[in-house]
Write an enzyme that holds these catalytic residues in place. Structure first.
Site, PDB file in Angstrom:
ATOM      1  N   ASP A  29       0.819  -1.330   0.291  1.00 48.10           N
ATOM      2  CA  ASP A  29       0.484  -0.101   0.288  1.00 48.10           C
ATOM      3  C   ASP A  29       0.411   1.563  -0.233  1.00 48.10           C
ATOM      4  OD1 ASP A  29      -2.421   1.406   2.633  1.00 48.10           O
ATOM      5  OD2 ASP A  29      -2.227   1.616  -0.127  1.00 48.10           O
ATOM      6  N   ASP A  68      -9.798  -0.767   3.686  1.00 46.17           N
ATOM      7  CA  ASP A  68      -8.867  -0.844   5.095  1.00 46.17           C
ATOM      8  C   ASP A  68      -9.796  -1.190   5.945  1.00 46.17           C
ATOM      9  OD1 ASP A  68      -7.870   2.728   3.823  1.00 46.17           O
ATOM     10  OD2 ASP A  68      -7.286   0.973   3.968  1.00 46.17           O
TER      11      ASP A  68
END
Lengths: 438, 258
Positions: A267, A357
């Site tokens: 990420d 997330d």
């Protein structure tokens, strides 16, 4: 719709994408001479807003996009102060759903044993088994599993970007809708079945069919079309929780931890490197002056996906395409706010966090709850993740560009999980045995 | 029976703290954030003290029970001291953050006063400390079992719950007094807070004789409460006005940010 102003303003910078967002109102305050400075952060934030959204594309990890800081032209006397106040308010607006998702996952893990039962069945993306006796072999297998998983994610993301680039919108929409259908119907049916089994509730198929049909249909409508915001948010939270539960069940022990670490590194790289597929996606969308697909982003503000058949949250557990779906979901939906009147602009700006997330936070906390049955570890991971999220939002407010939401939280979460499990737990157990208090 | 014990002990332990949270903190996002940050700082202090204790246990003689108990006592004292160090560190961080907030904002006053921060951070420390002490015990109280079947005290759960409540409230009072002492550079007050924390922890060494540990703890709680009340600006007059609802300024609901 007074969009013409923003259109002219924004073409100067690479903000063609954001022109469709609500334009910043001319910030008229004759006595306040910081007006010019309000614009640039606004614009920059809007760029980052869309970049962040696009970044959300990249992997299941969310881009935290902060619509608020761009909305400084409010009618308050002190906008910096307001920014900070908005900042605090929006941190809480993210804390609450993240906490709810984690609570759902932990409650399920602790009460329904199905999700913690060891099974030999594994996802096809983690083919190496962890049932070996030697530690080295097990570690090697988990690293290999991680490599496979991450490469699948990268490949799918690139595939999605290519689809988007060559305008295969129908394909993407179809894929996402199919995925969300599967998640809302099949996985929630599985969940309901396990709940009934755990509590020994006798249930007949027609009733279950009715329940699942209603649940799924309302979910599809509220997520993909129109619906009350709280309902949409609730469905997104439930869907993330279901996804996280599937990951917790089907990912082998050590692989799960290595995957969590690897995906937060990924990420970080994907957001900050200029050559990532995500950036390409954003730039393509900007060139075409289109919004990126609205979809799996959790938005804390009002968001109407009007006239936009938003790709659903494609989540199916067996397919990594979830990640992509989520990522596509991450995208900002600026256009969706058009129908809002001027008075509602303040409400429009919510903070957005990608569903990936939510999922990975919940996976971390769920695994902490699943292994060991110790609540201290779960609590520690929970606090660590919240603090990581808070720091990420603080960095977002400072740097005003899209940031990955996973790295800081997952790093803190992992550190606290392992240290609490190995160090704090024996200490607290001993203290409790003697009933000493610190 | 076990459900009753579970709920009863949970509400005893966390009732006052949750009430404080709901009525004074939950509506203000900034306070919630600082509460969670306070909890985080407590957690880090616990981590460090556990690390030291763990290392000391590894290099010690694991068979000697007396040595293990000695190490545990050492661990407790170290943990208390580290908690206070981290409280001080949090104070420093908050001062810096407040200055930062002040320079950033156009207003002349800070969005949250140092006294509110003292209260919120103390409660954050308290929440985390209480949670870590009692959550596993509460989880066990639900399941099937009998307490004290091997001759230990029958009042284990109840005394744990009361002790936890005292600790949470004490942390809050310590936070208020501590921050005020740091603000006004009154080091004797600081030392008094640290000593009272040590005292309360050392009193628990006498468990399971609960009379000798719980009663003095509650006395300390009461005294610290009065001290914190006066430190925070309270007085008998304020109290009377507040209780008879005569003066709106002092009602927390109308609390203006200073």
């Amino acid at each position: 719709m007074n969009r013409s102003d923003s259109d002219e303003d924004s073409y100067n910078e690479r903000t063609a994408l954001v022109s469709s967002e609500n334009p910043p109102l001319p910030f008229y305050r004759p006595d306040h001479d910081s007006t010019p400075s309000d614009y640039s952060p606004t614009r920059r934030t809007k760029v980052s807003h869309s970049v962040g959204a696009a970044r959300g594309e990249q992997d299941g990890t969310g881009a935290v996009t902060d619509g608020e800081t761009s909305q400084t032209p409010e009618l308050e006397p002190d906008d910096e102060e307001l920014t900070l106040k908005y900042g605090a308010k929006h941190v809480i607006m993210l804390f609450v759903p993240v906490t709810l998702c984690m609570v759902v996952v932990v409650t399920t893990i602790k009460s329904i044993s199905f999700y913690t039962e060891k099974t030999d069945q594994q996802l096809i993306y983690t083919p190496f088994t962890e049932n070996t006796t030697s530690v080295g072999r097990r570690l090697l297998n988990s690293v290999l599993n991680t490599i496979i998983m991450i490469s699948v994610i990268v490949v799918m993301t690139i595939f999605l970007v290519l689809l988007y680039k060559y305008r295969c919108y129908k394909f993407i929409h179809g894929w996402l809708i199919l995925s969300s259908l599967m998640l809302l119907f099949w996985f929630s049916f599985m969940y309901l079945r396990e709940v009934f089994k755990t509590y020994n509730v006798a249930m007949d198929y027609p009733t279950v069919a009715l329940l699942i049909w209603n649940f799924g249909a309302v979910g599809m409508i509220s997520i993909h079309w129109k619906g009350p915001l709280p309902l949409q948010q609730a469905y997104l939270i439930l869907v993330s929780a279901l996804m996280a539960l599937v990951f917790i069940k089907y990912l082998p022990e050590w692989s799960a931890w290595v995957i969590l670490g690897a995906i937060s590194i990924y990420d970080l790289v994907a957001v900050l490197c200029p050559k990532g597929p995500l950036r390409m996606l954003v730039e393509t969308a900007q060139e075409r002056n289109e919004p990126i697909f609205p979809a799996l982003i959790y938005s804390s503000a009002m968001m109407w996906t009007v006239g936009m058949a938003s790709p659903g949250e494609a989540q199916h557990s067996p397919h990594e395409s979830d990640e992509e779906a989520e990522q596509s979901v991450r995208r900002e939906e600026p256009e969706s706010r058009q129908p809002m009147g001027v008075s509602e602009e303040e409400e429009d700006r919510g903070v957005k966090l990608g569903l990936g997330d939510f999922i990975f936070y919940s996976v971390l906390v769920g695994k902490a709850a699943a292994t060991g049955g110790d609540w201290n570890t779960t609590l520690a991971c929970f606090i660590a993740i919240l603090i990581g999220l808070c720091l990420t939002l603080l960095l977002l407010a400072i740097f005003k560009k899209a940031l990955p939401a996973l790295p800081i939280s997952i790093t803190f979460g992992l550190i606290f999980y392992f240290s609490t499990d190995f160090l704090v737990q024996p200490f607290m157990d001993n203290l409790a045995a003697h009933q000493f208090y610190i | 029976m076990t459900a009753a014990v579970f709920f009863g002990c949970t509400f005893i332990a966390f009732g006052p703290a949750i009430a404080l949270f709901l009525f004074t903190i939950a509506r203000e996002p900034l306070r919630v954030i600082f509460l969670i940050a306070g909890a985080f700082f407590w957690l880090v202090s616990l981590l460090l003290s556990s690390l030291v204790w763990f290392i000391s246990v590894q290099i010690s003689n694991k068979d000697s029970a007396a040595q293990q108990k000695g190490l545990l006592i050492f661990g407790v004292v170290l943990s208390v001291l580290l908690q206070e160090v981290f409280r001080f560190a949090y104070y420093k961080l908050l001062k810096k953050a407040n200055e930062g907030l002040l320079t950033l904002s156009q207003e002349e006053t800070m969005p949250i006063s140092i006294r509110q921060l003292a209260y919120v951070s103390g409660l954050g420390f308290g929440f985390m400390s209480g949670a870590f002490s009692v959550v596993n015990i509460l989880a066990d109280s639900v399941g099937p079992g009998t307490i004290g079947i091997h001759g230990d005290s029958q009042h284990y759960f109840l005394s744990s719950a009361f002790m936890t409540m005292a600790i949470i409230l004490l942390h809050m009072f310590w936070g208020v007094v501590f921050f005020d002492a740091c603000e006004k550079q009154r080091w004797w007050a600081l030392a008094a807070v640290i000593l009272s924390h040590l005292l309360v922890s050392c009193l628990t060494f006498q468990n399971p004789e609960y009379v000798t540990s719980l009663v003095p703890t509650y006395v300390v709680l009461f005294l610290m409460g009065i001290w914190a009340f006066y430190t925070a600006g309270g007085s008998l007059r304020n109290l009377k006005l507040c209780l008879t609802c005569k003066d709106k300024d002092f009602l927390l609901a109308n609390h203006r940010q200073r």
